[in-house]
Write a protein that holds these residues in place. Structure first.
Motif, PDB file in Angstrom:
ATOM      1  N   GLN A 131       0.801  -1.227  -0.037  1.00  0.00           N
ATOM      2  CA  GLN A 131      -0.091   0.089   0.004  1.00  0.00           C
ATOM      3  C   GLN A 131       0.879   1.333  -0.100  1.00  0.00           C
ATOM      4  OE1 GLN A 131       0.372  -2.402   2.228  1.00  0.00           O
ATOM      5  NE2 GLN A 131      -0.491  -1.767   4.308  1.00  0.00           N
ATOM      6  N   TYR A 132       0.368   2.294  -0.748  1.00  0.00           N
ATOM      7  CA  TYR A 132       0.710   3.434  -0.683  1.00  0.00           C
ATOM      8  C   TYR A 132       2.448   3.414  -1.474  1.00  0.00           C
ATOM      9  CZ  TYR A 132      -2.388   4.649   2.812  1.00  0.00           C
ATOM     10  OH  TYR A 132      -3.556   4.748   3.599  1.00  0.00           O
ATOM     11  N   SER A 133       2.367   2.393  -2.462  1.00  0.00           N
ATOM     12  CA  SER A 133       3.663   2.667  -3.440  1.00  0.00           C
ATOM     13  C   SER A 133       3.745   3.376  -4.358  1.00  0.00           C
ATOM     14  CB  SER A 133       3.593   1.331  -3.923  1.00  0.00           C
ATOM     15  OG  SER A 133       3.838   0.009  -2.766  1.00  0.00           O
ATOM     16  N   ASN A 134       2.924   4.460  -4.687  1.00  0.00           N
ATOM     17  CA  ASN A 134       2.689   5.541  -5.638  1.00  0.00           C
ATOM     18  C   ASN A 134       3.080   4.818  -7.021  1.00  0.00           C
ATOM     19  OD1 ASN A 134       2.826   8.061  -6.470  1.00  0.00           O
ATOM     20  ND2 ASN A 134       5.030   8.310  -6.418  1.00  0.00           N
ATOM     21  N   VAL A 135       2.213   3.867  -7.253  1.00  0.00           N
ATOM     22  CA  VAL A 135       1.989   3.284  -8.527  1.00  0.00           C
ATOM     23  C   VAL A 135       0.792   3.990  -9.064  1.00  0.00           C
ATOM     24  CG1 VAL A 135       1.275   1.259  -9.929  1.00  0.00           C
ATOM     25  CG2 VAL A 135       2.897   1.064  -8.145  1.00  0.00           C
ATOM     26  N   ASP A 136       1.052   4.576 -10.494  1.00  0.00           N
ATOM     27  CA  ASP A 136      -0.247   5.321 -11.296  1.00  0.00           C
ATOM     28  C   ASP A 136       0.026   5.085 -12.784  1.00  0.00           C
ATOM     29  OD1 ASP A 136      -1.985   7.006 -12.168  1.00  0.00           O
ATOM     30  OD2 ASP A 136      -1.283   8.967 -10.992  1.00  0.00           O
ATOM     31  N   VAL A 137      -0.938   4.251 -13.155  1.00  0.00           N
ATOM     32  CA  VAL A 137      -0.961   3.741 -14.483  1.00  0.00           C
ATOM     33  C   VAL A 137      -2.235   4.155 -14.913  1.00  0.00           C
ATOM     34  CG1 VAL A 137       0.974   1.940 -14.295  1.00  0.00           C
ATOM     35  CG2 VAL A 137      -1.561   1.288 -13.733  1.00  0.00           C
ATOM     36  N   ARG A 138      -2.930   5.295 -14.649  1.00  0.00           N
ATOM     37  CA  ARG A 138      -4.074   5.533 -15.359  1.00  0.00           C
ATOM     38  C   ARG A 138      -4.026   6.056 -16.701  1.00  0.00           C
ATOM     39  NH1 ARG A 138      -6.016   9.748 -10.599  1.00  0.00           N
ATOM     40  NH2 ARG A 138      -3.699   9.905 -10.695  1.00  0.00           N
ATOM     41  N   ARG A 139      -2.735   6.760 -17.079  1.00  0.00           N
ATOM     42  CA  ARG A 139      -2.503   7.058 -18.456  1.00  0.00           C
ATOM     43  C   ARG A 139      -1.267   6.355 -18.963  1.00  0.00           C
ATOM     44  NH1 ARG A 139      -3.461  11.601 -15.281  1.00  0.00           N
ATOM     45  NH2 ARG A 139      -4.975  13.068 -16.051  1.00  0.00           N
ATOM     46  N   SER A 174       5.060   2.576 -18.840  1.00  0.00           N
ATOM     47  CA  SER A 174       4.077   1.898 -17.803  1.00  0.00           C
ATOM     48  C   SER A 174       3.917   0.494 -18.306  1.00  0.00           C
ATOM     49  CB  SER A 174       2.925   2.769 -17.527  1.00  0.00           C
ATOM     50  OG  SER A 174       2.206   2.876 -18.830  1.00  0.00           O
ATOM     51  N   ALA A 175       3.488   0.244 -19.527  1.00  0.00           N
ATOM     52  CA  ALA A 175       3.368  -1.001 -20.019  1.00  0.00           C
ATOM     53  C   ALA A 175       4.177  -2.057 -19.773  1.00  0.00           C
ATOM     54  CB  ALA A 175       2.954  -0.728 -21.604  1.00  0.00           C
ATOM     55  N   ILE A 176       5.653  -1.697 -20.081  1.00  0.00           N
ATOM     56  CA  ILE A 176       6.643  -2.698 -19.569  1.00  0.00           C
ATOM     57  C   ILE A 176       6.755  -2.711 -18.115  1.00  0.00           C
ATOM     58  CG2 ILE A 176       9.152  -2.634 -19.544  1.00  0.00           C
ATOM     59  CD1 ILE A 176       9.101  -0.928 -22.397  1.00  0.00           C
ATOM     60  N   GLY A 177       6.455  -1.724 -17.374  1.00  0.00           N
ATOM     61  CA  GLY A 177       6.524  -1.789 -15.857  1.00  0.00           C
ATOM     62  C   GLY A 177       5.507  -2.755 -15.390  1.00  0.00           C
ATOM     63  N   ILE A 178       4.079  -2.629 -15.997  1.00  0.00           N
ATOM     64  CA  ILE A 178       3.101  -3.563 -15.504  1.00  0.00           C
ATOM     65  C   ILE A 178       3.442  -5.025 -16.027  1.00  0.00           C
ATOM     66  CG2 ILE A 178       0.679  -4.149 -16.092  1.00  0.00           C
ATOM     67  CD1 ILE A 178       0.226  -1.208 -16.248  1.00  0.00           C
ATOM     68  N   ARG A 209      -3.110   3.687  -8.250  1.00  0.00           N
ATOM     69  CA  ARG A 209      -3.979   4.043  -9.426  1.00  0.00           C
ATOM     70  C   ARG A 209      -3.909   3.029 -10.574  1.00  0.00           C
ATOM     71  NH1 ARG A 209      -2.529   7.774  -5.468  1.00  0.00           N
ATOM     72  NH2 ARG A 209      -4.089   9.379  -5.409  1.00  0.00           N
ATOM     73  N   LEU A 210      -4.831   2.189 -10.650  1.00  0.00           N
ATOM     74  CA  LEU A 210      -4.603   0.815 -11.602  1.00  0.00           C
ATOM     75  C   LEU A 210      -5.638   0.892 -12.363  1.00  0.00           C
ATOM     76  CD1 LEU A 210      -4.265  -1.929  -8.886  1.00  0.00           C
ATOM     77  CD2 LEU A 210      -2.306  -0.542  -9.897  1.00  0.00           C
ATOM     78  N   SER A 211      -6.462   2.003 -12.809  1.00  0.00           N
ATOM     79  CA  SER A 211      -7.692   2.026 -13.829  1.00  0.00           C
ATOM     80  C   SER A 211      -7.208   1.450 -15.108  1.00  0.00           C
ATOM     81  CB  SER A 211      -7.969   3.474 -14.306  1.00  0.00           C
ATOM     82  OG  SER A 211      -7.943   4.447 -12.898  1.00  0.00           O
ATOM     83  N   GLY A 212      -7.951   0.216 -15.296  1.00  0.00           N
ATOM     84  CA  GLY A 212      -8.050  -0.652 -16.548  1.00  0.00           C
ATOM     85  C   GLY A 212      -6.896  -1.747 -16.611  1.00  0.00           C
ATOM     86  N   ASN A 213      -6.157  -1.788 -15.511  1.00  0.00           N
ATOM     87  CA  ASN A 213      -4.836  -2.523 -15.740  1.00  0.00           C
ATOM     88  C   ASN A 213      -4.841  -3.880 -14.707  1.00  0.00           C
ATOM     89  OD1 ASN A 213      -2.846  -1.153 -17.379  1.00  0.00           O
ATOM     90  ND2 ASN A 213      -3.944   0.504 -16.243  1.00  0.00           N
ATOM     91  N   LEU A 214      -6.025  -3.806 -13.988  1.00  0.00           N
ATOM     92  CA  LEU A 214      -6.039  -4.885 -12.923  1.00  0.00           C
ATOM     93  C   LEU A 214      -5.644  -6.460 -13.627  1.00  0.00           C
ATOM     94  CD1 LEU A 214      -6.498  -5.407  -9.976  1.00  0.00           C
ATOM     95  CD2 LEU A 214      -9.090  -6.194 -10.349  1.00  0.00           C
ATOM     96  N   ARG A 215      -6.168  -6.628 -14.766  1.00  0.00           N
ATOM     97  CA  ARG A 215      -6.151  -7.906 -15.538  1.00  0.00           C
ATOM     98  C   ARG A 215      -4.746  -8.341 -15.784  1.00  0.00           C
ATOM     99  NH1 ARG A 215      -9.468 -11.044 -18.989  1.00  0.00           N
ATOM    100  NH2 ARG A 215     -11.069  -9.532 -18.808  1.00  0.00           N
ATOM    101  N   GLN A 216      -3.916  -7.113 -16.346  1.00  0.00           N
ATOM    102  CA  GLN A 216      -2.631  -7.319 -16.758  1.00  0.00           C
ATOM    103  C   GLN A 216      -1.837  -7.582 -15.345  1.00  0.00           C
ATOM    104  OE1 GLN A 216      -4.650  -5.174 -17.600  1.00  0.00           O
ATOM    105  NE2 GLN A 216      -4.432  -4.327 -19.675  1.00  0.00           N
ATOM    106  N   ILE A 217      -2.116  -6.876 -14.466  1.00  0.00           N
ATOM    107  CA  ILE A 217      -1.257  -7.071 -13.021  1.00  0.00           C
ATOM    108  C   ILE A 217      -1.443  -8.507 -12.588  1.00  0.00           C
ATOM    109  CG2 ILE A 217      -1.049  -6.269 -10.643  1.00  0.00           C
ATOM    110  CD1 ILE A 217      -1.694  -3.520 -11.764  1.00  0.00           C
TER     111      ILE A 217
END
Length: 504
Positions: A265-273, A278-282, A304-312
């Motif tokens: 928690q509070y890891s400052n991950v933001d992949v909303r844009r 970010s695609a490589i990081g995910i 902030r994971l908007s739309g990326n839960l499946r990939q994670i």
């Protein structure tokens, strides 16, 4: 009520020293330990540990329930046990062939001692202070071992001196199983303790590792020093790691075959844009999570994971049983994926606090709860902008969560009538024992808050105390009429122990 044996034990430990200790039957040591701990007798504990007749001393098994540990001062008692172990190891180093005490202790297990970070009890011990005490003990024993070996080398002159000292019989030592909490203040002493390694007579075996506000290099250094066989949880909080930092840390977690819980928690991950980076990081994050075969709990709160839960989550080898996604900016596609994934039927704990279920997330949430209804024990939906109509839409599905134990709705805009309806319709859930409900919207004052006269900074509470008291009385009366004495309804989100994954 206390047994006659326990009452006798309390009378005995009231006196120090214990005159009967050398002739005491082994089976009486545990009851005397329990009495001495609960009555706060550190000197008696020291003597009991010095002659402990069993290979294992486990705090929780000896003292009993966590409530007993929590409600009794334990700092001096825990320190007394640690100091007794240190003294015993020093004697064994000095006289390895002598066994005058009869102590057989080889494993000291202090896991599960409740944390008291706020100093609720004057003599309470936090996990942080316990970590520091154990680390100092390990460093002290290791230092004494080196000094003893140095003295031995000097006593044996000639070329074979060092070899003779090294060949001297070494005591088997003691393994200390503990939950460790480290921050910048305690980092140095814990690093030194862990780096004493397996050769030290006193060895730290970490069960749950929690680090707060440590540097990336510091986290990696400690993770590399942990014994990999015991670690079941890693909790890295309040550290702006981002995807880059996580990509550095997560590969080190694959050393831990028993790692079941990972909290980021509070890891400052933001992949909303989305960006190419970010695609490589995910993809990197997903692959590294997939290298943890025992993982069953994951907390990505405030990412902030908007739309990326499946990939994670796509590379996980087994279904998660606890998933905390509070304030993660999820969108309907994320919940739709989760409801169709192999995680849904296995979920026991789900935290989706901080999402707006007044909009398009409500139906995906309902479908997800349908899929988790047979397994779900803990549901957190705090601060989700839910009104009466949204709760009404969810109620049929909530009632199908037949094993639910905890429901968190604090911070939502619900009326007293809706809460009373919720109470009456969930009384049929036999395992439900705690509901944290919001202040009812009809208990707020109609006028805006005003400044208190004579103060610039303090405002009047917008809550109408009389209305809140009346609403609380109505809910309490409904509970009393239901006969569900095991069920607690409270608008206080604090002061109650949250269900931990390992207690589910």
């Amino acid at each position: 009520s206390d047994s006659l044996l326990f009452l006798c034990a309390r009378r005995i430990v009231a006196h120090h020293p214990l005159p009967i200790l050398p002739a005491l039957p082994a089976h009486l040591y545990p009851i005397l330990f329990q009495a001495a701990f609960l009555d706060g007798r550190p000197l008696v504990l020291r003597d009991l540990v010095a002659a402990w007749p069993f290979p294992v001393l486990n705090f929780q098994r000896l003292v009993g329930r966590r409530e007993l540990l929590r409600d009794h001062p334990c700092k001096l008692c825990v320190q007394a046990v640690i100091l007794a172990v240190v003294a015993q190891l020093r004697r064994e180093l000095e006289e390895p062939s002598r066994d005058s005490s009869g102590c057989r202790l080889r494993v000291l297990d202090v896991t599960g001692v409740p944390d008291d970070p706020a100093g609720r009890a004057p003599d309470g011990m936090s996990v942080w202070s316990g970590t520091v005490a154990l680390a100092k003990a390990c460093v002290e024993v290791s230092k004494h071992q080196r000094e003893f070996q140095r003295r031995g080398s000097k006593r044996h002159k000639g070329r074979s001196g060092a070899a003779t000292a090294a060949a001297a019989p070494q005591p088997p030592g003691v393994d200390v199983h503990a939950d460790l909490f480290v921050n910048g203040t305690s980092y140095g002493i814990l690093r030194d303790a862990l780096q004493t390694g397996a050769a030290s007579p006193l060895r730290l075996k970490c069960r749950e590792f929690q680090a707060e506000k440590l540097s990336l290099a510091g986290i990696v250094s400690l993770l590399e020093s942990l014994d990999p066989s015991c670690v079941r949880r890693v909790d890295l909080r309040f550290r702006n790691l981002g995807l880059t930092g996580l990509s550095v840390i997560l590969p080190h977690l694959s050393r831990f075959p028993e790692l079941r819980s990972l909290k980021l928690q509070y890891s400052n991950v933001d992949v909303r844009r989305p960006t190419p980076e970010s695609a490589i990081g995910i993809r990197c994050l997903a692959g590294q999570l997939g290298m943890l075969p025992s993982l069953r709990e994951l907390n990505l709160g405030s990412s902030r994971l908007s739309g990326n839960l499946r990939q994670i989550l796509c590379d996980l080898q087994a279904p998660l049983e606890s998933l905390e996604l509070a304030f993660c900016s999820l969108i309907p596609a994320d919940l739709a994926f989760l409801s169709q994934s192999f995680h849904a039927p296995a979920l026991k704990r789900l935290d989706l606090s901080g999402h707006d279920f007044s909009q398009g997330l409500l139906e995906p949430l309902r479908l997800l709860l349908e899929e988790t209804s047979a397994s779900l024990l803990h549901l957190d939906l705090m601060e989700c902008r839910m009104a009466d109509s949204h709760l009404d839409a969810l109620l049929p599905t909530l009632r199908r969560c037949s094993r639910l134990r905890f429901l968190g709705l604090y911070g939502n805009s619900l009326s007293t009538a809706a809460l009373k309806d919720l109470l009456q319709k969930t009384l049929e859930l036999p395992d439900l024992h705690l509901v944290v409900y919001p202040f009812p919207v009809d208990c707020y004052k109609p006028e805006p808050p005003r400044r208190v006269p004579g103060s610039r900074r303090i405002y009047e509470e917008p809550m109408d105390g009389e209305r809140l008291a009346a609403a609380t009385a109505e809910i309490s009366q409904l509970l009393a009429n239901s006969g569900r004495t095991d069920l607690v309804w409270t608008y206080n989100p604090y002061g109650h122990g949250a269900l931990d994954y390992f207690s589910l």
